[in-house]
Design a protein around this motif. Structure first.
Motif, PDB file in Angstrom:
ATOM      1  N   GLU A  96       0.824  -1.207   0.000  1.00  0.00           N
ATOM      2  CA  GLU A  96       0.000   0.000   0.000  1.00  0.00           C
ATOM      3  C   GLU A  96       0.864   1.266   0.000  1.00  0.00           C
ATOM      4  N   ASN A  97       1.866   1.297   0.854  1.00  0.00           N
ATOM      5  CA  ASN A  97       2.750   2.467   0.909  1.00  0.00           C
ATOM      6  C   ASN A  97       3.704   2.522  -0.278  1.00  0.00           C
ATOM      7  N   ARG A  98       4.094   1.346  -0.765  1.00  0.00           N
ATOM      8  CA  ARG A  98       5.001   1.323  -1.921  1.00  0.00           C
ATOM      9  C   ARG A  98       4.333   1.900  -3.156  1.00  0.00           C
ATOM     10  N   ILE A  99       3.041   1.618  -3.329  1.00  0.00           N
ATOM     11  CA  ILE A  99       2.293   2.172  -4.463  1.00  0.00           C
ATOM     12  C   ILE A  99       2.206   3.692  -4.353  1.00  0.00           C
ATOM     13  N   ARG A 100       2.032   4.199  -3.140  1.00  0.00           N
ATOM     14  CA  ARG A 100       2.022   5.649  -2.952  1.00  0.00           C
ATOM     15  C   ARG A 100       3.350   6.258  -3.392  1.00  0.00           C
ATOM     16  N   LEU A 101       4.428   5.592  -3.055  1.00  0.00           N
ATOM     17  CA  LEU A 101       5.744   6.087  -3.463  1.00  0.00           C
ATOM     18  C   LEU A 101       5.894   6.031  -4.976  1.00  0.00           C
ATOM     19  N   GLU A 102       5.407   4.963  -5.593  1.00  0.00           N
ATOM     20  CA  GLU A 102       5.461   4.866  -7.062  1.00  0.00           C
ATOM     21  C   GLU A 102       4.704   6.021  -7.715  1.00  0.00           C
ATOM     22  N   ASP A 103       3.502   6.303  -7.223  1.00  0.00           N
ATOM     23  CA  ASP A 103       2.700   7.389  -7.789  1.00  0.00           C
ATOM     24  C   ASP A 103       3.439   8.725  -7.699  1.00  0.00           C
ATOM     25  N   ALA A 104       4.060   8.965  -6.547  1.00  0.00           N
ATOM     26  CA  ALA A 104       4.799  10.221  -6.365  1.00  0.00           C
ATOM     27  C   ALA A 104       5.989  10.291  -7.305  1.00  0.00           C
ATOM     28  N   LEU A 105       6.665   9.164  -7.500  1.00  0.00           N
ATOM     29  CA  LEU A 105       7.840   9.145  -8.374  1.00  0.00           C
ATOM     30  C   LEU A 105       7.466   9.345  -9.840  1.00  0.00           C
ATOM     31  N   VAL A 106       6.389   8.709 -10.282  1.00  0.00           N
ATOM     32  CA  VAL A 106       5.945   8.903 -11.665  1.00  0.00           C
ATOM     33  C   VAL A 106       5.669  10.381 -11.914  1.00  0.00           C
ATOM     34  N   LYS A 107       4.951  11.008 -11.014  1.00  0.00           N
ATOM     35  CA  LYS A 107       4.655  12.437 -11.151  1.00  0.00           C
ATOM     36  C   LYS A 107       5.929  13.269 -11.144  1.00  0.00           C
ATOM     37  N   LEU A 108       6.866  12.893 -10.306  1.00  0.00           N
ATOM     38  CA  LEU A 108       8.111  13.648 -10.213  1.00  0.00           C
ATOM     39  C   LEU A 108       8.928  13.560 -11.492  1.00  0.00           C
ATOM     40  N   HIS A 109       8.981  12.377 -12.092  1.00  0.00           N
ATOM     41  CA  HIS A 109       9.700  12.226 -13.368  1.00  0.00           C
ATOM     42  C   HIS A 109       9.052  13.083 -14.460  1.00  0.00           C
ATOM     43  N   VAL A 110       7.727  13.032 -14.534  1.00  0.00           N
ATOM     44  CA  VAL A 110       7.015  13.781 -15.577  1.00  0.00           C
ATOM     45  C   VAL A 110       7.153  15.285 -15.339  1.00  0.00           C
ATOM     46  N   GLU A 111       7.075  15.713 -14.104  1.00  0.00           N
ATOM     47  CA  GLU A 111       7.220  17.133 -13.777  1.00  0.00           C
ATOM     48  C   GLU A 111       8.635  17.623 -14.069  1.00  0.00           C
ATOM     49  N   ALA A 112       9.628  16.770 -13.814  1.00  0.00           N
ATOM     50  CA  ALA A 112      11.012  17.144 -14.128  1.00  0.00           C
ATOM     51  C   ALA A 112      11.191  17.296 -15.633  1.00  0.00           C
ATOM     52  N   LYS A 113      10.584  16.406 -16.397  1.00  0.00           N
ATOM     53  CA  LYS A 113      10.671  16.519 -17.859  1.00  0.00           C
ATOM     54  C   LYS A 113      10.064  17.832 -18.333  1.00  0.00           C
ATOM     55  N   LYS A 114       8.940  18.211 -17.737  1.00  0.00           N
ATOM     56  CA  LYS A 114       8.297  19.480 -18.102  1.00  0.00           C
ATOM     57  C   LYS A 114       9.236  20.647 -17.828  1.00  0.00           C
ATOM     58  N   ALA A 115       9.935  20.582 -16.707  1.00  0.00           N
ATOM     59  CA  ALA A 115      10.872  21.664 -16.374  1.00  0.00           C
ATOM     60  C   ALA A 115      11.991  21.749 -17.405  1.00  0.00           C
ATOM     61  N   TRP A 116      12.524  20.604 -17.800  1.00  0.00           N
ATOM     62  CA  TRP A 116      13.562  20.611 -18.838  1.00  0.00           C
ATOM     63  C   TRP A 116      13.013  21.184 -20.147  1.00  0.00           C
ATOM     64  N   ASP A 117      11.807  20.760 -20.505  1.00  0.00           N
ATOM     65  CA  ASP A 117      11.208  21.229 -21.759  1.00  0.00           C
ATOM     66  C   ASP A 117      11.021  22.750 -21.768  1.00  0.00           C
ATOM     67  N   LEU A 118      10.820  23.312 -20.572  1.00  0.00           N
ATOM     68  CA  LEU A 118      10.621  24.761 -20.473  1.00  0.00           C
ATOM     69  C   LEU A 118      11.937  25.529 -20.342  1.00  0.00           C
ATOM     70  N   GLY A 119      13.052  24.815 -20.387  1.00  0.00           N
ATOM     71  CA  GLY A 119      14.335  25.500 -20.389  1.00  0.00           C
ATOM     72  C   GLY A 119      15.055  25.559 -19.054  1.00  0.00           C
ATOM     73  N   ALA A 120      14.747  24.671 -18.127  1.00  0.00           N
ATOM     74  CA  ALA A 120      15.434  24.645 -16.835  1.00  0.00           C
ATOM     75  C   ALA A 120      16.923  24.402 -17.040  1.00  0.00           C
ATOM     76  N   THR A 121      17.729  24.917 -16.134  1.00  0.00           N
ATOM     77  CA  THR A 121      19.182  24.763 -16.210  1.00  0.00           C
ATOM     78  C   THR A 121      19.646  23.598 -15.339  1.00  0.00           C
ATOM     79  N   GLU A 122      20.883  23.169 -15.576  1.00  0.00           N
ATOM     80  CA  GLU A 122      21.467  22.088 -14.767  1.00  0.00           C
ATOM     81  C   GLU A 122      21.480  22.487 -13.293  1.00  0.00           C
TER      82      GLU A 122
END
Length: 497
Positions: A350-376
């Motif tokens: 149950e808790n592991r799935i919560r962590l998976e959901d948070a990680l999926v969102k974090l990966h996608v949100e990070a990609k959005k930041a890169w796409d918008l021109g985020a720096t290293e």
């Protein structure tokens, strides 16, 4: 009348004692002759059936690892497509071979067959082709110690996976764990010996009870391919990251200090760590290890047949052998013991799935930041959080049985991962805000494995087609070459000496 009664009782008693004596004599005779060797087992003999000539009870039970009919709520020995069960994993491993194919491991008898079939090993067209090093064969069978002895350890690791396809054909078995002369347990994989040495320990000082877990630890551990090893630069040398200790933080610190990563995530660009299967490490953190219970005590308990007591080599979930594996120590009913296991596993999942959901969102949100021109510089702390949070998820997910072996420790690991992931999402939200984006990032539809793989850009039709070609063209050549080689092996009969 009394004399006749006494005579009858005496006769019955003598008869029963005779039966008992006969049974004892028969059992002693069985014990005396059961293990008379029929063949002389050669050094590094990889063929399990040859060992089975001398140890038929163990071999016959070992052959039962081909049984795939037992399933539990969270495992068993049935074939399960884990990406189909949980498509989030596809996104979590984007850019890594596990996003293509990840199935629950079956019994040891399937070790060679399953590595041939998985998409992770690619589809080589000839020897020397394909993406994987020979290091990937290390835990798959007793041909490996034979080859390491013949080639040298570094030379074995240096080869390609496809170079040794015609050599590694016998599944995990006898020579992986036993000395051919004495049948004593022994360590055949150098990585475990070297890991002990790195800690200032000598594995040769291990007790027999410790060896009943250490032979499992040859493979059921966390490891990585160290291309900066002192033996030969560039060789993917199999190494256990135990220098700092066994906890998730100890190994994380080790990897961070040497700046190691298994791959760069396709979406977030984070330098990722892939946990392999740290079962030995997590077992050590649980109550069974603390009480001196070994892996074999539960997964290979003793059994008796025909007056013979031996170790059951039907390596499997203890839930399929509760009487011998659990109730030797625990007096509860079988249904109660199963319920206890499932309660721990359900809460962990149950808790592991919560962590998976948070990680999926974090990966996608990070990609959005890169796409918008985020720096290293902007993304560095976010990527570190992604790396550390997913490492904790993978450590808990890949350490088979950990939610039972060490439920308290795994709960701590998952919860710390959740905290890190949430901190990462806050950080990436700030980056997005600095870039002028102040709304929720749209999440993809990854409700099925197929949708998730399409989202990360995998051409699954091509991958399956290429694997089919490999199995049609190259694999039969490997098997034919192996058959010819093993036809030249000899097994000397003991009686002929």
């Amino acid at each position: 009348m009394k004399n006749w009664v006494l005579f009858a009782v005496t006769a019955v008693a003598v008869f029963l004692l005779g039966l008992l004596a006969s049974s004892v004599i028969n059992r002693k005779n069985e014990a005396k002759y059961a293990y008379v060797p029929k063949v002389e087992i050669a050094k590094n003999e990889p063929r399990n059936e040859v060992w089975g000539e001398n140890y038929p009870a163990e071999y016959q039970s070992f052959m039962q690892t081909r049984d795939t009919t037992f399933a539990t709520a969270h495992g068993g020995n049935a074939w399960i497509d884990m990406l189909e069960e949980d498509p989030r994993m596809v996104v979590l491993w984007a850019g890594y071979a596990f996003s293509k194919d990840y199935s629950q491991g079956r019994g040891h008898q399937y070790a060679i067959e399953d590595i041939h079939n998985t998409l992770r090993t690619g589809a080589p067209k000839e020897n020397g082709d394909g993406p994987m090093p020979a290091t990937c064969w290390t835990c798959k069978g007793p041909d490996v110690p034979r080859l390491m002895n013949e080639m040298g350890v570094a030379a074995f690791y240096k080869a390609k996976w496809s170079d040794l396809g015609h050599e590694v054909v016998n599944p995990i078995g006898c020579a992986d764990c036993h000395d051919e002369k004495t049948m004593k347990l022994k360590i055949t994989r150098p990585a475990l010996v070297e890991a002990f040495q790195a800690q200032g320990k000598d594995i040769n000082n291990a007790t027999h009870q410790e060896m009943r877990s250490l032979v499992c630890a040859q493979c059921h551990v966390e490891y990585y391919f160290d291309k900066k090893n002192p033996v030969e630069e560039g060789v993917p040398y199999l190494t256990l990251p135990w220098k700092n200790g066994f906890t998730v933080e100890d190994m994380e610190k080790y990897y961070d200090e040497i700046e190691f990563s298994d791959w760069t995530h396709q979406l977030s660009r984070a330098p990722m760590l892939k946990a392999q299967h740290p079962g030995y490490e997590t077992w050590q953190m649980g109550v069974h290890a603390d009480r001196g219970v070994s892996c074999a005590d539960c997964h290979m308990p003793y059994k008796s047949e025909g007056g013979q007591k031996f170790t059951d080599h039907h390596i499997q979930s203890p839930l399929n052998n509760i009487a011998n594996a659990c109730q030797v120590c625990h007096r509860e009913e079988a249904t109660k013991l199963v319920q206890n296991v499932y309660e721990r596993q359900n809460k962990s999942l149950e808790n592991r799935i919560r962590l998976e959901d948070a990680l999926v969102k974090l990966h996608v949100e990070a990609k959005k930041a890169w796409d918008l021109g985020a720096t290293e510089a902007q993304m560095k702390p976010v990527l570190q959080d992604i790396r550390h949070a997913q490492w904790r998820w993978d450590f808990s997910a890949a350490s088979h049985g950990a939610s039972f072996h060490a439920p308290v420790e795994i709960a701590r690991v998952i919860n710390s991962g959740l905290n890190i992931a949430q901190e990462g999402r806050i950080k990436v939200a700030r980056v997005l805000s600095d870039l002028g984006y102040n709304q929720p990032v749209p999440m993809p539809d990854i409700s099925t494995k197929e949708k998730a793989q399409k989202f990360i850009g995998l051409d699954m039709e091509k991958l399956h087609r290429e694997k089919a070609e490999f199995k049609k063209n190259l694999l039969p050549k490997w098997m034919e070459a192996a058959k010819k080689r093993e036809a030249g092996y000899t097994s000397k009969s003991v009686s002929s000496k």
